[in-house]
Design a protein around this motif. Sequence first.
Motif, short mmCIF file in Angstrom:
data_model
loop_
_atom_site.label_atom_id
_atom_site.label_comp_id
_atom_site.label_asym_id
_atom_site.label_seq_id
_atom_site.Cartn_x
_atom_site.Cartn_y
_atom_site.Cartn_z
N ASP A 171 -110.95 24.80 17.23
CA ASP A 171 -109.53 25.14 17.17
C ASP A 171 -109.30 26.18 16.10
O ASP A 171 -109.95 26.14 15.04
CB ASP A 171 -108.71 23.89 16.85
N GLY A 172 -108.40 27.11 16.35
CA GLY A 172 -108.01 28.05 15.32
C GLY A 172 -106.89 27.48 14.47
O GLY A 172 -106.23 26.52 14.86
N ILE A 173 -106.71 28.03 13.28
CA ILE A 173 -105.56 27.70 12.45
C ILE A 173 -104.65 28.92 12.46
O ILE A 173 -105.05 30.01 12.05
CB ILE A 173 -105.97 27.37 11.00
N ALA A 174 -103.45 28.75 12.98
CA ALA A 174 -102.49 29.84 13.07
C ALA A 174 -101.64 29.89 11.81
O ALA A 174 -101.09 28.87 11.39
CB ALA A 174 -101.60 29.67 14.30
N VAL A 175 -101.53 31.07 11.21
CA VAL A 175 -100.61 31.29 10.10
C VAL A 175 -99.27 31.68 10.72
O VAL A 175 -99.19 32.64 11.49
CB VAL A 175 -101.11 32.41 9.16
N ILE A 176 -98.22 30.92 10.43
CA ILE A 176 -96.96 31.07 11.14
C ILE A 176 -95.81 31.50 10.23
O ILE A 176 -95.79 31.19 9.04
CB ILE A 176 -96.56 29.78 11.89
N VAL A 177 -94.87 32.24 10.83
CA VAL A 177 -93.63 32.63 10.16
C VAL A 177 -92.48 32.39 11.14
O VAL A 177 -92.69 32.04 12.30
CB VAL A 177 -93.65 34.12 9.73
N ASN A 178 -91.26 32.59 10.66
CA ASN A 178 -90.08 32.47 11.50
C ASN A 178 -90.22 33.39 12.72
O ASN A 178 -90.70 34.51 12.60
CB ASN A 178 -88.85 32.83 10.67
N LYS A 179 -89.80 32.92 13.88
CA LYS A 179 -90.02 33.70 15.10
C LYS A 179 -89.26 35.03 15.10
O LYS A 179 -89.62 35.95 15.84
CB LYS A 179 -89.65 32.89 16.33
N ASN A 180 -88.21 35.14 14.28
CA ASN A 180 -87.44 36.39 14.22
C ASN A 180 -87.92 37.33 13.11
O ASN A 180 -87.34 38.41 12.94
CB ASN A 180 -85.95 36.08 14.01
N ALA A 181 -88.95 36.94 12.38
CA ALA A 181 -89.44 37.79 11.30
C ALA A 181 -90.09 39.05 11.88
O ALA A 181 -90.80 39.00 12.88
CB ALA A 181 -90.45 37.03 10.45
N SER A 182 -89.84 40.18 11.23
CA SER A 182 -90.40 41.45 11.71
C SER A 182 -91.87 41.61 11.36
O SER A 182 -92.56 42.44 11.93
CB SER A 182 -89.61 42.63 11.13
N ILE A 183 -92.38 40.80 10.44
CA ILE A 183 -93.78 40.88 10.05
C ILE A 183 -94.67 40.35 11.17
O ILE A 183 -94.35 39.33 11.80
CB ILE A 183 -94.03 40.11 8.73
N ASP A 184 -95.77 41.03 11.46
CA ASP A 184 -96.67 40.64 12.54
C ASP A 184 -98.09 40.36 12.08
O ASP A 184 -98.88 39.77 12.84
CB ASP A 184 -96.73 41.73 13.62
N GLU A 185 -98.44 40.78 10.87
CA GLU A 185 -99.85 40.72 10.47
C GLU A 185 -99.98 40.60 8.96
O GLU A 185 -99.18 41.14 8.20
CB GLU A 185 -100.57 41.99 10.94
N LEU A 186 -100.99 39.86 8.52
CA LEU A 186 -101.38 39.79 7.11
C LEU A 186 -102.90 39.86 7.03
O LEU A 186 -103.61 39.53 7.99
CB LEU A 186 -100.91 38.49 6.46
N SER A 187 -103.40 40.27 5.89
CA SER A 187 -104.84 40.21 5.64
C SER A 187 -105.16 38.85 5.03
O SER A 187 -104.27 38.14 4.52
CB SER A 187 -105.28 41.31 4.69
#
Length: 309
Positions: A273-289
């Motif tokens: 299983d992967g671990i998903a890093v999550i934010v608010n669904k309306n956040a404009s951010i799409d990616e982090l390192s």
Amino acid sequence: MKKKVIGVLMCALLAVGVLGFAGCAGGNGGSGSGTGAGSDASSGATSPSGQISVYSREDGSGTRGAFIELFGIEEKDASGEKVDMTTMSASITNSTSVMMTSVSGDENGIGYISLGSMNDTVKALKIDGAEATAENVKSGDYKIARPFNIATGDNVSEVTQDFIAYIMSADGQKVIEDNGYIAVDDAAAAYTASSKSGKIVIAGSSSISPVMEKLAEAYKGLNPEVTIEVQTSDSTTGMNMASEGTCDIGMASRELKDSETSGGLVPTVIAQDGIAVIVNKNASIDELSSEQVKAIYTGEAVTWEDALA
């Protein structure tokens, strides 16, 4: 003060439609939410800004254990002991569902969950350019992944052994894949109903329990005389209960500790299983390192401006 009054009067005139506009904006940096997040009117997306709301899981959570290890948040101290460096300002949630609810209601929030538990109430971020999908976990492109383990102690009943055989069969592995997780045996043989009877108690990880419920339901459809009870808690509790004999199968969404296997527990990897890093669904951010995630969770980056600089 005069400028403020003039601005208010202009907004009032525009609001009644004199010039045919819908309203008067307060400037490029305005926020309509009161949370410090900016808004992109064309898409409905909000740009997180100001202090980051960090959400983590409780001690004993297998997801937390895997997360801090994979992102380097767990570090060795001077004596060589591993220390969890998660910021003390993090809000602690005690299950996958509470984590998702918390982040979905917080425009500045960030958290992490089992990839197989993802739904449209939150957004999963790309990490190091790779999208969080089962396909990318299986290919190795998305590296934030961990095993789903079950563990048994001494005196495993025949019906428990049969249920484990079902999980590892082609039928059980298909249930795992159909629910968004990654099968571990693509060449597994088909399962044949055994007509077993009895009760199985399963306890542990809240990340594994949703797919375990599906496996139990499918198995009982083939063996209706079997009762299966799934108790949701965390990985460490599941391992303790399996070791004590208060459950038949323990669930751990991480590797077992040396102390657990030396105590007599026998692990079986049933899925990846992967671990998903999550934010608010309306956040404009799409990616982090990976480095940005670590900085956020160790408290090095306190604001979104710091994290995204």
